[in-house]
Motif scaffolding. Structure first.
Motif, short mmCIF file in Angstrom:
data_model
loop_
_atom_site.label_atom_id
_atom_site.label_comp_id
_atom_site.label_asym_id
_atom_site.label_seq_id
_atom_site.Cartn_x
_atom_site.Cartn_y
_atom_site.Cartn_z
N GLY A 516 0.78 -1.23 0.00
CA GLY A 516 0.00 0.00 0.00
C GLY A 516 0.81 1.27 0.00
O GLY A 516 0.25 2.37 -0.01
N THR A 517 2.15 1.15 0.00
CA THR A 517 3.03 2.31 0.05
C THR A 517 3.88 2.36 -1.20
O THR A 517 4.58 1.38 -1.51
CB THR A 517 3.94 2.25 1.29
OG1 THR A 517 3.14 2.05 2.46
CG2 THR A 517 4.75 3.54 1.44
N PRO A 518 3.85 3.44 -1.97
CA PRO A 518 4.64 3.52 -3.20
C PRO A 518 6.13 3.33 -2.95
O PRO A 518 6.63 3.60 -1.85
CB PRO A 518 4.35 4.93 -3.73
CG PRO A 518 3.05 5.31 -3.10
CD PRO A 518 3.04 4.67 -1.74
N GLY A 519 6.83 2.85 -3.97
CA GLY A 519 8.27 2.70 -3.89
C GLY A 519 8.70 1.24 -3.88
O GLY A 519 7.90 0.32 -4.02
N VAL A 520 10.00 1.05 -3.73
CA VAL A 520 10.61 -0.28 -3.70
C VAL A 520 10.82 -0.68 -2.25
O VAL A 520 11.47 0.04 -1.49
CB VAL A 520 11.95 -0.29 -4.46
CG1 VAL A 520 12.58 -1.69 -4.40
CG2 VAL A 520 11.74 0.14 -5.91
N HIS A 521 10.26 -1.83 -1.88
CA HIS A 521 10.36 -2.34 -0.51
C HIS A 521 11.08 -3.68 -0.51
O HIS A 521 10.86 -4.51 -1.40
CB HIS A 521 8.97 -2.51 0.10
CG HIS A 521 8.21 -1.23 0.25
ND1 HIS A 521 8.18 -0.51 1.41
CD2 HIS A 521 7.45 -0.54 -0.65
CE1 HIS A 521 7.43 0.57 1.24
NE2 HIS A 521 6.98 0.57 -0.01
N VAL A 522 11.90 -3.89 0.49
CA VAL A 522 12.61 -5.15 0.66
C VAL A 522 12.32 -5.68 2.05
O VAL A 522 12.54 -4.97 3.05
CB VAL A 522 14.13 -4.98 0.46
CG1 VAL A 522 14.87 -6.29 0.75
CG2 VAL A 522 14.44 -4.51 -0.95
N ILE A 523 11.82 -6.91 2.14
CA ILE A 523 11.51 -7.53 3.42
C ILE A 523 12.51 -8.65 3.68
O ILE A 523 12.60 -9.61 2.90
CB ILE A 523 10.07 -8.11 3.45
CG1 ILE A 523 9.04 -7.00 3.22
CG2 ILE A 523 9.81 -8.83 4.77
CD1 ILE A 523 7.61 -7.52 3.12
N ASP A 524 13.27 -8.53 4.76
CA ASP A 524 14.17 -9.60 5.20
C ASP A 524 13.34 -10.59 5.99
O ASP A 524 12.90 -10.31 7.11
CB ASP A 524 15.28 -8.99 6.07
CG ASP A 524 16.23 -10.04 6.63
OD1 ASP A 524 16.03 -11.24 6.38
OD2 ASP A 524 17.19 -9.65 7.35
N CYS A 525 13.08 -11.76 5.40
CA CYS A 525 12.16 -12.74 5.97
C CYS A 525 12.89 -14.04 6.29
O CYS A 525 13.11 -14.86 5.40
CB CYS A 525 11.02 -12.99 4.98
SG CYS A 525 9.82 -14.22 5.54
N PRO A 526 13.26 -14.27 7.55
CA PRO A 526 13.87 -15.55 7.92
C PRO A 526 12.89 -16.70 7.66
O PRO A 526 11.70 -16.58 7.97
CB PRO A 526 14.17 -15.40 9.42
CG PRO A 526 14.16 -13.93 9.67
CD PRO A 526 13.17 -13.35 8.71
#
Length: 547
Positions: A516-526
């Motif tokens: 829901g938030t513009p831009g590039v997002h990276v999630i570090d997901c163990p």
């Protein structure tokens, strides 16, 4: 008269090219200048392999040829993996590479390879443009072959001196063409066999992933009630929420899907390509198979169909449906019982609270967060099997999964291409930490182009799929561990937003926030793959055998 490089670009515009993905070199400078003056947008990437993956995915999503650009030598060799990805995966893509002058050269063999020869086994067509006058015909032929069934990669080499030549040749307009239709006797043979069957089943493969084919397949299933299975690259051709969907052939054997295929007495194999792992194995005297495809079957020890319906798939399916009508003697009770058992098994673990995250919870939460039209681009790893089995695709081309070359490193570039084609749709790339780091530099490209996408990095600090195979084969755990950067800081260094997941319960709201938030997002997901073997192998085989 016009410069040859200008004619090349005019030919690309004539073919409807919107983007050229790549990294130019000095041998491409004439072409680069011609692109600057054109309507085509140059997407400058950080690695040629990524450019090729983006071009191939553009072709996969649009059916039009994606175009990638590289210089000679190392630039061209960096396109090889992407060329193989498109060639095996049936994605129309043109690779254009530069070359030193071929008429006069003062640089000896510096950086010079036989690129045309190198591309020969990876493409449907490869050619050096040795004359400016021949450019229009060679480009038209390249596009024709790239998009003709089965689509794939083509390559043109444009030497520096040829690009600078003058020519009065003009682009050749694309011709109107229609695919040949299946022969009527073949349709009748298929219909007669279906009418004689007790419990037929459909298997839907990558070749059926065409707009009109998806439409007529749904009509056939609704009309007849015949249950269906999808291959990994056939996901979403028909909405997998359909009550006749039995499952996806994610595993090689032992799954509920294989029990259903064993229970059927006739398999209609629609659009399957032998480049995918076989969804079933034929044996002499076993279940009969009808092959419906653009091309005749490639016979091997486990695939030798008894009936072949060759021609435009959509039309063939429509003809079969028109001639078939309904059948009152079909019995799908066992197939639908297997479906119910499979559906129950897929729900298990969807709310597992353990952390690091378990794959079932991961897939369930991604499915909940994504709307029907949202696109998930998968890199290559053990999680691909979880998404193939557990993630129900609602629409065609909403799960970009590679079960052909099955290369690592394509997840992020594929997601970026999906954003360019569908800027209004939510886009998620799911990558293992190994695959992500192979093309992670493209975060800069995504940020520079102001893309909206979310990258989920599944971190287990090792090559998890190979470790699973290593364990299954009785080998010791060796040679597959590595270290990782701080992915939150890594994302931020490129101007993306980094997020660190700290609980299973936090994943869904975090993903929803990113989408829901513009831009590039990276999630570090163990991620915790410790129960892969129990769930995907031992337990699954035992439970499916009981159905």
């Amino acid at each position: 008269m016009a410069k040859a490089a200008d004619v090349v670009v005019q030919c690309l515009e004539n073919e409807g090219v919107e983007y050229v993905f790549g990294i130019p070199g000095e041998e491409n400078l004439d072409l680069l200048e011609s692109l600057r003056k054109s309507s085509i947008r140059l997407v400058l990437t950080r690695h040629e392999q990524s450019a090729g993956f983006m071009a191939a995915t553009y072709g996969r999503l649009t059916g039009k040829t994606g175009v990638s650009l590289a210089t000679l030598g190392p630039g061209a060799t960096n396109l090889v993996t992407a060329g193989a990805y498109a060639y095996l995966g049936g994605m129309p893509m043109l690779m254009i590479t530069g070359q030193k002058p071929i008429k006069k050269s003062k640089q000896g063999r510096f950086q010079i390879l036989d690129v045309v020869g190198m591309m020969q086994p990876l493409t449907k067509y490869t050619h050096q443009l040795a004359s400016a006058d021949n450019i229009p015909s060679r480009i038209r032929e390249a596009f024709r072959l790239a998009e003709e069934e089965k689509p794939g990669a083509v390559h043109l080499e444009l030497p520096e001196d040829i690009a600078a030549e003058q020519t009065d040749s003009l682009p050749i307009p694309p011709s109107l063409h229609r695919r040949p239709l299946a022969e009527h006797k073949a349709i009748l043979a298929a219909v007669e066999r279906l009418q004689a069957a007790r419990s037929p089943i459909l298997v839907i493969g990558a070749g059926a992933n065409r707009k009109m084919t998806a439409k007529v397949l749904k009509q056939l299933i609704d009309q007849t009630g015949i249950p269906f299975v999808t291959t990994q690259m056939g996901k979403g051709v028909v909405d997998e929420r359909h009550p006749r969907f039995l499952g996806n052939a994610a595993l090689s054997s032992g799954d509920f899907v294989h029990r259903a295929l064993e229970a059927a007495d006739l398999i209609v194999n629609i659009g399957h390509d032998v480049i995918e792992k076989p969804p079933f194995f034929m044996v002499r005297g076993g279940t009969e198979v009808i092959h419906v495809n653009f091309r005749s079957a490639e016979v091997d020890p486990v695939y030798f169909p008894q009936i072949e319906v060759i021609g435009d798939i959509a039309n063939a399916v429509w003809q079969i449906g028109e001639a078939l009508g309904g059948s009152t003697h079909w019995d799908f009770d066992r197939l639908l019982a297997i479906r119910e058992a499979n559906e129950a098994q897929l729900l298990e673990g969807a709310d597992d609270p353990r952390f690091p995250l378990y794959p079932q919870r991961l897939v369930a939460d991604v499915r909940q967060a994504m709307p029907s039209q949202g696109i998930v681009a998968l890199d290559n790893g053990i999680y691909k099997l979880w998404f193939a089995r557990n993630y129900k695709a609602h629409m065609p081309n909403t799960v970009l999964l590679d079960n052909a070359l099955a290369t690592m490193g394509a997840g992020l570039p594929s997601a970026m291409a999906a954003h360019l084609v569908h800027p209004d749709k939510p886009i998620v790339a799911v990558c293992g930490d190994g695959g992500f780091m192979m093309n992670s530099q493209e975060l800069e490209t995504a940020v520079r182009l102001k893309m909206n996408l979310t990258v989920i990095i599944l971190r287990d600090d090792g090559y998890g799929m190979i470790r699973w195979k290593q364990s299954n084969m009785g080998f010791s755990d060796f040679g597959l561990d590595y270290g990782n950067p701080d992915f939150v800081q890594y994302a931020q260094s490129y101007g993306a937003r980094g997020h660190r997941l700290e609980s299973a319960e936090g994943f869904l709201p975090l993903l929803q926030e990113c989408l829901g938030t513009p831009g590039v997002h990276v999630i570090d997901c163990p991620i915790d793959y410790s129960e892969n073997d129990r769930i995907l192998n031992t337990e699954l085989r035992m439970r499916s055998a009981q159905v």
